[in-house]
Write a protein that holds these residues in place. Structure first.
Motif, PDB file in Angstrom:
ATOM      1  N   MET A   1       0.993  -1.152  -0.099  1.00  0.00           N
ATOM      2  CA  MET A   1       0.065   0.262  -0.023  1.00  0.00           C
ATOM      3  C   MET A   1       0.813   1.427   0.029  1.00  0.00           C
ATOM      4  O   MET A   1       1.949   1.111   0.742  1.00  0.00           O
ATOM      5  CB  MET A   1      -0.850   0.026   1.161  1.00  0.00           C
ATOM      6  CG  MET A   1      -1.729   1.479   1.437  1.00  0.00           C
ATOM      7  SD  MET A   1      -2.577   1.222   2.985  1.00  0.00           S
ATOM      8  CE  MET A   1      -3.579   2.806   3.109  1.00  0.00           C
ATOM      9  N   LYS A   2       0.314   2.175  -0.614  1.00  0.00           N
ATOM     10  CA  LYS A   2       1.256   3.560  -0.769  1.00  0.00           C
ATOM     11  C   LYS A   2       0.001   4.438  -0.464  1.00  0.00           C
ATOM     12  O   LYS A   2      -1.285   4.405  -0.666  1.00  0.00           O
ATOM     13  CB  LYS A   2       1.817   3.732  -2.154  1.00  0.00           C
ATOM     14  CG  LYS A   2       2.952   3.106  -2.422  1.00  0.00           C
ATOM     15  CD  LYS A   2       3.433   3.222  -4.007  1.00  0.00           C
ATOM     16  CE  LYS A   2       4.715   2.240  -4.340  1.00  0.00           C
ATOM     17  NZ  LYS A   2       5.038   2.942  -5.789  1.00  0.00           N
ATOM     18  N   LEU A   3       0.369   5.370   0.516  1.00  0.00           N
ATOM     19  CA  LEU A   3      -0.426   6.155   1.035  1.00  0.00           C
ATOM     20  C   LEU A   3      -0.197   7.631   1.037  1.00  0.00           C
ATOM     21  O   LEU A   3       0.837   8.184   1.183  1.00  0.00           O
ATOM     22  CB  LEU A   3      -0.670   5.870   2.672  1.00  0.00           C
ATOM     23  CG  LEU A   3      -1.463   6.832   3.478  1.00  0.00           C
ATOM     24  CD1 LEU A   3      -3.174   6.798   3.052  1.00  0.00           C
ATOM     25  CD2 LEU A   3      -1.378   6.489   5.011  1.00  0.00           C
ATOM     26  N   ILE A   4      -1.138   8.597   0.482  1.00  0.00           N
ATOM     27  CA  ILE A   4      -0.917  10.173   0.483  1.00  0.00           C
ATOM     28  C   ILE A   4      -1.959  10.507   1.592  1.00  0.00           C
ATOM     29  O   ILE A   4      -3.045  10.035   1.598  1.00  0.00           O
ATOM     30  CB  ILE A   4      -1.547  10.684  -0.952  1.00  0.00           C
ATOM     31  CG1 ILE A   4      -0.657  10.075  -2.096  1.00  0.00           C
ATOM     32  CG2 ILE A   4      -1.578  11.998  -0.826  1.00  0.00           C
ATOM     33  CD1 ILE A   4      -0.960  10.571  -3.168  1.00  0.00           C
ATOM     34  N   ILE A   5      -1.368  11.329   2.472  1.00  0.00           N
ATOM     35  CA  ILE A   5      -2.318  12.045   3.442  1.00  0.00           C
ATOM     36  C   ILE A   5      -2.133  13.358   3.154  1.00  0.00           C
ATOM     37  O   ILE A   5      -1.111  14.096   3.285  1.00  0.00           O
ATOM     38  CB  ILE A   5      -1.674  11.693   4.626  1.00  0.00           C
ATOM     39  CG1 ILE A   5      -1.838  10.314   5.167  1.00  0.00           C
ATOM     40  CG2 ILE A   5      -2.672  12.510   5.906  1.00  0.00           C
ATOM     41  CD1 ILE A   5      -1.594   9.847   6.735  1.00  0.00           C
ATOM     42  N   ASN A   6      -3.211  13.985   2.303  1.00  0.00           N
ATOM     43  CA  ASN A   6      -3.379  15.282   2.156  1.00  0.00           C
ATOM     44  C   ASN A   6      -3.975  16.369   3.035  1.00  0.00           C
ATOM     45  O   ASN A   6      -5.201  15.969   3.506  1.00  0.00           O
ATOM     46  CB  ASN A   6      -3.958  15.571   0.572  1.00  0.00           C
ATOM     47  CG  ASN A   6      -3.952  16.700  -0.119  1.00  0.00           C
ATOM     48  OD1 ASN A   6      -2.849  16.735  -0.719  1.00  0.00           O
ATOM     49  ND2 ASN A   6      -4.540  17.648   0.053  1.00  0.00           N
ATOM     50  N   ALA A   7      -3.464  17.380   3.286  1.00  0.00           N
ATOM     51  CA  ALA A   7      -4.215  18.425   3.878  1.00  0.00           C
ATOM     52  C   ALA A   7      -4.626  19.376   2.888  1.00  0.00           C
ATOM     53  O   ALA A   7      -3.945  20.195   2.075  1.00  0.00           O
ATOM     54  CB  ALA A   7      -2.954  19.164   4.840  1.00  0.00           C
ATOM     55  N   ASP A   8      -6.016  19.460   2.839  1.00  0.00           N
ATOM     56  CA  ASP A   8      -6.688  20.605   2.288  1.00  0.00           C
ATOM     57  C   ASP A   8      -6.456  21.801   2.732  1.00  0.00           C
ATOM     58  O   ASP A   8      -6.345  22.186   4.106  1.00  0.00           O
ATOM     59  CB  ASP A   8      -7.968  20.281   2.320  1.00  0.00           C
ATOM     60  CG  ASP A   8      -8.444  19.007   1.181  1.00  0.00           C
ATOM     61  OD1 ASP A   8      -7.421  18.410   0.790  1.00  0.00           O
ATOM     62  OD2 ASP A   8      -9.680  18.842   1.097  1.00  0.00           O
ATOM     63  N   ASP A   9      -6.804  22.884   2.204  1.00  0.00           N
ATOM     64  CA  ASP A   9      -6.893  24.342   2.619  1.00  0.00           C
ATOM     65  C   ASP A   9      -5.657  25.165   3.181  1.00  0.00           C
ATOM     66  O   ASP A   9      -5.880  25.878   3.873  1.00  0.00           O
ATOM     67  CB  ASP A   9      -8.026  24.478   3.728  1.00  0.00           C
ATOM     68  CG  ASP A   9      -9.443  24.195   3.256  1.00  0.00           C
ATOM     69  OD1 ASP A   9      -9.795  23.821   2.081  1.00  0.00           O
ATOM     70  OD2 ASP A   9     -10.180  23.871   4.382  1.00  0.00           O
ATOM     71  N   PHE A  10      -4.587  24.803   2.445  1.00  0.00           N
ATOM     72  CA  PHE A  10      -3.377  25.327   2.761  1.00  0.00           C
ATOM     73  C   PHE A  10      -3.582  26.904   2.379  1.00  0.00           C
ATOM     74  O   PHE A  10      -4.004  27.138   1.111  1.00  0.00           O
ATOM     75  CB  PHE A  10      -2.256  24.993   2.030  1.00  0.00           C
ATOM     76  CG  PHE A  10      -0.906  25.421   2.235  1.00  0.00           C
ATOM     77  CD1 PHE A  10      -0.017  25.053   3.609  1.00  0.00           C
ATOM     78  CD2 PHE A  10      -0.479  26.407   1.578  1.00  0.00           C
ATOM     79  CE1 PHE A  10       1.097  25.568   3.771  1.00  0.00           C
ATOM     80  CE2 PHE A  10       0.980  27.092   1.944  1.00  0.00           C
ATOM     81  CZ  PHE A  10       1.574  26.633   3.088  1.00  0.00           C
ATOM     82  N   GLY A  11      -3.382  27.907   3.218  1.00  0.00           N
ATOM     83  CA  GLY A  11      -3.283  29.275   2.885  1.00  0.00           C
ATOM     84  C   GLY A  11      -4.574  29.936   3.226  1.00  0.00           C
ATOM     85  O   GLY A  11      -4.978  31.338   3.197  1.00  0.00           O
TER      86      GLY A  11
END
Length: 254
Positions: A1-11
């Motif tokens: 498994m490859k996992l992206i943990i993305n944080a929305d709303d930068f800025g």
């Protein structure tokens, strides 16, 4: 498994950006996407570059604050005050696709002017799922800039498969619980358990960051952001990911 943990709303605010940067440097956040039309994006982009974060996505936006372009140029997607409608469902069905494309492209170009590298596209409030035409517009931009995009179509059965059919790079799965406004550890561990022994590329999207009074005045997600950040800074969760051979990646690695 490859996992992206993305944080929305930068800025969205500098405090949210500060929290995301902390989570990327010290925690499990592997990527983020920027609200370029926020008045805090310019300062936030400088903060990212100073922290050694050189690539991120654009959180394409038609539902927060005002457009990059003059309201008179994008009349079909703004209200009487010249600001975006607050939800995708409020955008008139008669919106002008040329105006949408021009505004979204202006957001991408402003992002590139910051010196950051674009590594993917996703959308605020999932506006790409408003209808098939909107999804086509975002896919056109992903092809034009040759970047991956979030697999939003998995959340819409009638649009499912369009991104893959278009040959646009993406994850195999986007995971989120629309009924819960913040990430929950049992749910997150359940996702890891479900996919840990597979070859799937999975994205988990959240809204981590530090809260302040300014955030309370513009967003419905406030304390939830600090909850998400604390979870993604939890060393026990990192140990769990490492023990199960899960590989953390960013969109830059797709």
């Amino acid at each position: 498994m490859k996992l992206i943990i993305n944080a929305d709303d930068f800025g969205i605010t500098t405090k949210v950006s500060e929290g995301i940067i902390h989570g990327m440097k010290q925690g499990l956040i592997t990527d983020t996407s920027a609200l370029v039309n926020s008045k805090h994006f310019e300062k936030s982009s400088v903060m990212a570059l100073e922290a050694g974060i050189t690539a991120m996505g654009v959180h394409l936006n038609l539902t927060f604050m005002a457009p990059m372009l003059q309201a008179s140029v994008v009349q079909s997607i703004v209200d009487e005050s010249g600001r975006f409608y607050r939800k995708p469902g409020l955008i008139p069905l008669s919106y002008d696709a040329r105006e949408v494309r021009a505004e979204l492209k202006a957001q991408i170009e402003a992002f590139l002017d910051s010196g950051l590298t674009l590594n993917h596209l996703d959308t605020h409030h999932g506006v790409s799922l408003k209808d098939a035409q909107m999804l086509d517009l975002v896919m056109e931009l992903a092809r034009e800039y040759n970047v991956p995009m979030r697999r939003d179509d998995l959340l819409s059965p009638e649009l499912s498969g369009k991104i893959a059919e278009a040959g646009i790079r993406s994850t195999d799965k986007l995971c989120g619980d629309p009924a819960v406004p913040s990430l929950q550890e049992p749910w997150l561990r359940g996702i890891l358990d479900e996919y840990k022994d597979t070859d799937c590329i999975v994205e988990i999207a959240g809204h981590p960051g530090y809260a302040d009074e300014e955030l309370r005045s513009i967003s419905s997600l406030v304390d939830e952001r600090e909850h998400d950040l604390a979870l993604l800074l939890n060393p026990a969760l990192r140990d769990y990911i490492e023990e199960h051979g899960i590989t953390l990646i960013s969109y830059s690695q797709l």
